[in-house]
Write a protein that holds these residues in place. Structure first.
Motif, PDB file in Angstrom:
ATOM      1  N   GLY A 120       0.778  -1.157   0.128  1.00  0.00           N
ATOM      2  CA  GLY A 120      -0.145  -0.055   0.138  1.00  0.00           C
ATOM      3  C   GLY A 120       0.801   1.387  -0.014  1.00  0.00           C
ATOM      4  O   GLY A 120       2.060   1.253   0.586  1.00  0.00           O
ATOM      5  N   GLY A 121       0.441   2.268  -0.708  1.00  0.00           N
ATOM      6  CA  GLY A 121       1.128   3.478  -0.731  1.00  0.00           C
ATOM      7  C   GLY A 121       0.932   4.510   0.659  1.00  0.00           C
ATOM      8  O   GLY A 121       0.098   4.095   1.404  1.00  0.00           O
ATOM      9  N   GLN A 122       1.342   5.565   0.654  1.00  0.00           N
ATOM     10  CA  GLN A 122       1.059   6.469   1.633  1.00  0.00           C
ATOM     11  C   GLN A 122      -0.319   6.825   2.001  1.00  0.00           C
ATOM     12  O   GLN A 122      -0.915   7.021   2.976  1.00  0.00           O
ATOM     13  CB  GLN A 122       1.909   7.891   1.434  1.00  0.00           C
ATOM     14  N   ASP A 123      -1.023   7.006   1.003  1.00  0.00           N
ATOM     15  CA  ASP A 123      -2.771   7.357   1.118  1.00  0.00           C
ATOM     16  C   ASP A 123      -3.157   6.066   1.667  1.00  0.00           C
ATOM     17  O   ASP A 123      -3.974   6.251   2.566  1.00  0.00           O
ATOM     18  CB  ASP A 123      -3.196   7.571  -0.353  1.00  0.00           C
ATOM     19  N   ALA A 124      -2.848   4.987   1.450  1.00  0.00           N
ATOM     20  CA  ALA A 124      -3.524   3.655   1.701  1.00  0.00           C
ATOM     21  C   ALA A 124      -2.995   3.461   3.321  1.00  0.00           C
ATOM     22  O   ALA A 124      -3.994   3.105   4.124  1.00  0.00           O
ATOM     23  CB  ALA A 124      -2.892   2.538   1.103  1.00  0.00           C
ATOM     24  N   VAL A 125      -1.835   3.730   3.771  1.00  0.00           N
ATOM     25  CA  VAL A 125      -1.475   3.523   5.010  1.00  0.00           C
ATOM     26  C   VAL A 125      -2.162   4.756   5.792  1.00  0.00           C
ATOM     27  O   VAL A 125      -2.600   4.359   7.067  1.00  0.00           O
ATOM     28  CB  VAL A 125       0.008   3.704   5.343  1.00  0.00           C
ATOM     29  N   ALA A 126      -2.066   5.960   5.229  1.00  0.00           N
ATOM     30  CA  ALA A 126      -2.754   7.080   6.350  1.00  0.00           C
ATOM     31  C   ALA A 126      -4.340   6.824   6.469  1.00  0.00           C
ATOM     32  O   ALA A 126      -4.938   6.989   7.639  1.00  0.00           O
ATOM     33  CB  ALA A 126      -2.720   8.371   5.363  1.00  0.00           C
ATOM     34  N   ALA A 127      -5.031   6.084   5.298  1.00  0.00           N
ATOM     35  CA  ALA A 127      -6.380   6.183   5.500  1.00  0.00           C
ATOM     36  C   ALA A 127      -6.597   4.783   6.584  1.00  0.00           C
ATOM     37  O   ALA A 127      -7.616   4.879   7.392  1.00  0.00           O
ATOM     38  CB  ALA A 127      -6.949   5.327   4.500  1.00  0.00           C
ATOM     39  N   VAL A 128      -5.694   3.827   6.662  1.00  0.00           N
ATOM     40  CA  VAL A 128      -5.932   2.799   7.571  1.00  0.00           C
ATOM     41  C   VAL A 128      -5.552   3.337   8.908  1.00  0.00           C
ATOM     42  O   VAL A 128      -6.417   2.992   9.795  1.00  0.00           O
ATOM     43  CB  VAL A 128      -4.950   1.496   6.934  1.00  0.00           C
ATOM     44  N   ALA A 129      -4.403   3.996   8.711  1.00  0.00           N
ATOM     45  CA  ALA A 129      -4.125   4.465  10.213  1.00  0.00           C
ATOM     46  C   ALA A 129      -5.407   5.641  10.857  1.00  0.00           C
ATOM     47  O   ALA A 129      -5.700   5.359  12.118  1.00  0.00           O
ATOM     48  CB  ALA A 129      -2.778   5.322  10.409  1.00  0.00           C
ATOM     49  N   TRP A 130      -5.870   6.469  10.042  1.00  0.00           N
ATOM     50  CA  TRP A 130      -6.796   7.368  10.312  1.00  0.00           C
ATOM     51  C   TRP A 130      -8.255   6.560  11.010  1.00  0.00           C
ATOM     52  O   TRP A 130      -8.711   6.401  12.077  1.00  0.00           O
ATOM     53  CB  TRP A 130      -7.347   8.104   9.456  1.00  0.00           C
ATOM     54  N   GLY A 131      -8.564   5.458   9.842  1.00  0.00           N
ATOM     55  CA  GLY A 131      -9.879   4.595  10.318  1.00  0.00           C
ATOM     56  C   GLY A 131      -9.684   3.985  11.526  1.00  0.00           C
ATOM     57  O   GLY A 131     -10.415   3.868  12.427  1.00  0.00           O
ATOM     58  N   THR A 132      -8.415   3.213  11.596  1.00  0.00           N
ATOM     59  CA  THR A 132      -8.358   2.408  12.978  1.00  0.00           C
ATOM     60  C   THR A 132      -8.070   3.335  14.248  1.00  0.00           C
ATOM     61  O   THR A 132      -8.798   2.922  15.014  1.00  0.00           O
ATOM     62  CB  THR A 132      -6.882   1.641  12.630  1.00  0.00           C
ATOM     63  N   GLY A 133      -7.252   4.137  14.250  1.00  0.00           N
ATOM     64  CA  GLY A 133      -7.010   4.920  15.342  1.00  0.00           C
ATOM     65  C   GLY A 133      -8.276   5.699  15.817  1.00  0.00           C
ATOM     66  O   GLY A 133      -8.720   5.563  16.976  1.00  0.00           O
ATOM     67  N   ILE A 134      -9.026   6.424  15.103  1.00  0.00           N
ATOM     68  CA  ILE A 134      -9.989   7.225  15.355  1.00  0.00           C
ATOM     69  C   ILE A 134     -11.347   6.478  15.887  1.00  0.00           C
ATOM     70  O   ILE A 134     -12.130   6.952  16.776  1.00  0.00           O
ATOM     71  CB  ILE A 134     -10.505   8.290  14.134  1.00  0.00           C
ATOM     72  N   ALA A 135     -11.489   5.290  15.374  1.00  0.00           N
ATOM     73  CA  ALA A 135     -12.743   4.366  15.815  1.00  0.00           C
ATOM     74  C   ALA A 135     -12.537   4.189  17.136  1.00  0.00           C
ATOM     75  O   ALA A 135     -13.598   4.232  18.055  1.00  0.00           O
ATOM     76  CB  ALA A 135     -12.729   3.152  14.912  1.00  0.00           C
ATOM     77  N   GLY A 136     -11.242   3.533  17.686  1.00  0.00           N
ATOM     78  CA  GLY A 136     -11.100   3.345  19.121  1.00  0.00           C
ATOM     79  C   GLY A 136     -11.039   4.644  19.913  1.00  0.00           C
ATOM     80  O   GLY A 136     -11.622   4.553  21.151  1.00  0.00           O
ATOM     81  N   VAL A 137     -10.509   5.603  19.529  1.00  0.00           N
ATOM     82  CA  VAL A 137     -10.530   6.872  20.304  1.00  0.00           C
ATOM     83  C   VAL A 137     -12.027   7.215  20.493  1.00  0.00           C
ATOM     84  O   VAL A 137     -12.347   7.688  21.674  1.00  0.00           O
ATOM     85  CB  VAL A 137      -9.644   7.779  19.583  1.00  0.00           C
ATOM     86  N   VAL A 138     -12.833   7.329  19.685  1.00  0.00           N
ATOM     87  CA  VAL A 138     -14.133   7.638  19.845  1.00  0.00           C
ATOM     88  C   VAL A 138     -14.932   6.912  20.799  1.00  0.00           C
ATOM     89  O   VAL A 138     -15.509   7.374  21.735  1.00  0.00           O
ATOM     90  CB  VAL A 138     -15.026   7.730  18.363  1.00  0.00           C
ATOM     91  N   VAL A 139     -14.812   5.480  20.738  1.00  0.00           N
ATOM     92  CA  VAL A 139     -15.579   4.718  21.636  1.00  0.00           C
ATOM     93  C   VAL A 139     -14.799   4.982  23.008  1.00  0.00           C
ATOM     94  O   VAL A 139     -15.541   5.029  24.176  1.00  0.00           O
ATOM     95  CB  VAL A 139     -15.250   3.156  21.251  1.00  0.00           C
TER      96      VAL A 139
END
Length: 368
Positions: A120-139
């Protein structure tokens, strides 16, 4: 463990993320991948529902979910990365305390590493990092806010109970003291003046009815009779107790909050004089001083060290026990302590203690 209302049902919705890798299976069926997706779904749902009742089972399900999801991402790649937020949601729900940020960071970094490893490129890595991190933080933040709200609600209930018990004590302490004084008068008068004794007994009945009405009013949220009503009642109570009452400055205009607080101060101060002081004169003064209204209740009933008080200072304590400095022994009551708490909450200055000349003074200064 705090419970969110409808929490399991709401968070179970996110299992729908399995749709994306499952949709790929319709084009290229692979039973091993289908079994893995089923296992991921089951582990996620188990961790969500067990988190509220069975934390040990929830942690086991979380560990299995983490391993299956990251392994699936490493083996299948593609839309499997949509499942990484499920792991962080479960972390935020199942774990507590300092383990949460550590687990979320680890899951996010692992998902980024797998994404990068799969090409995966930078965009893919950033998207996965954002989606994974923010979901747990919100909960996690939602759970923390829910827990804080529950604690604040508990504290508010406890504070209101303490306030009401203090109010009820202040209401009944004065009235019951007056009833005791009148009952003593009845006992003394019966042998020589039955008519006067009958009048005193009738007064006791009237005071009892008034006390009942005040308690009912307090239950309905009423906080006191105000300064004017308390001054009138205080004068009558002092006279009945054989104490000469001198009241000055009763015409000062007050804001409702100051009127209420000074009314309570008069009630408590006079109750202490009647119950504990052995005074002959009680002076009640009210005056304006700068931007404050000052109430002073002073009496000549101070006891002296060595007369049996047992505390070495005549029993007087600043803002202390129910005896207003007159009660014998070391036991501290609720009256003046409750009054000091009221004053502190209202930003008023309060003190009570002996003054030169063998007198005792209660002083409260309330902002206008």
């Amino acid at each position: 463990m705090d419970r969110m209302r409808n929490g399991p049902a709401v968070l179970s919705f996110w299992v729908a993320l399995v749709f994306f890798p499952a949709a790929d299976l319709t084009h290229d069926p692979w039973w091993a991948e289908a079994a893995a997706l089923t296992a991921v779904s089951c582990c996620y749902l188990l961790s969500v529902w067990a988190a509220f009742e069975r934390p040990a089972a929830a942690r086991m399900a979380l560990a299995a979910l983490t391993g299956l999801t990251l392994a699936g991402c490493a083996v299948y790649g593609g839309t499997w990365f949509y499942l990484c937020p499920l792991v962080s949601i479960a972390c935020g729900l199942v774990l507590r305390g300092r383990a949460v940020p550590a687990a979320l960071a680890a899951v996010t970094l692992a998902s980024m590493a797998v994404t990068l490893w799969k090409g995966g490129g930078q965009d893919a890595v950033a998207a996965v990092a954002w989606g994974t991190g923010i979901a747990g933080v919100v909960v996690h933040v939602t759970l923390q806010l829910h827990s804080t709200r529950r604690e604040l609600a508990r504290a508010a209930v406890a504070e209101e109970r303490e306030r009401f018990s203090r109010d009820l004590h202040d209401l009944l302490g004065h009235t019951l003291s007056l009833m005791v004084v009148k009952a003593e008068a009845v006992r003394r008068l019966i042998p020589r003046d039955t008519a006067s004794a009958a009048r005193q007994a009738a007064d006791i009945e009237t005071i009892g009815r008034q006390a009942l009405a005040e308690v009912r009013a307090a239950v309905s949220g009423y906080r006191g009779r105000g300064l004017a009503g308390e001054l009138e009642a205080a004068g009558a109570a002092l006279r009945e107790a054989g104490v000469r009452a001198v009241v000055g400055g009763a015409g000062v205009r007050l804001a409702p909050r100051a009127d209420e607080l000074l009314g309570w101060a008069v009630r408590e101060g006079v109750t202490n004089v009647i119950r504990h002081a052995g005074a002959t004169v009680c002076e009640i003064g009210i005056r304006e001083e700068g931007g404050e209204v000052v109430l002073e209740i002073e009496n000549d009933g101070v006891t002296v060290p060595g007369d049996g008080d047992g505390d070495g200072d005549g029993g007087h304590e600043r803002g202390g026990g129910d005896g207003g400095g007159h009660e014998r022994g070391h036991e501290r009551g609720h009256g003046l302590r409750g009054l000091a708490e009221r004053a502190s909450a209202a930003g008023a200055a309060f003190e009570a203690g002996p003054v030169p000349g063998g007198r005792f003074r209660l002083r409260m200064a309330v902002p206008r």
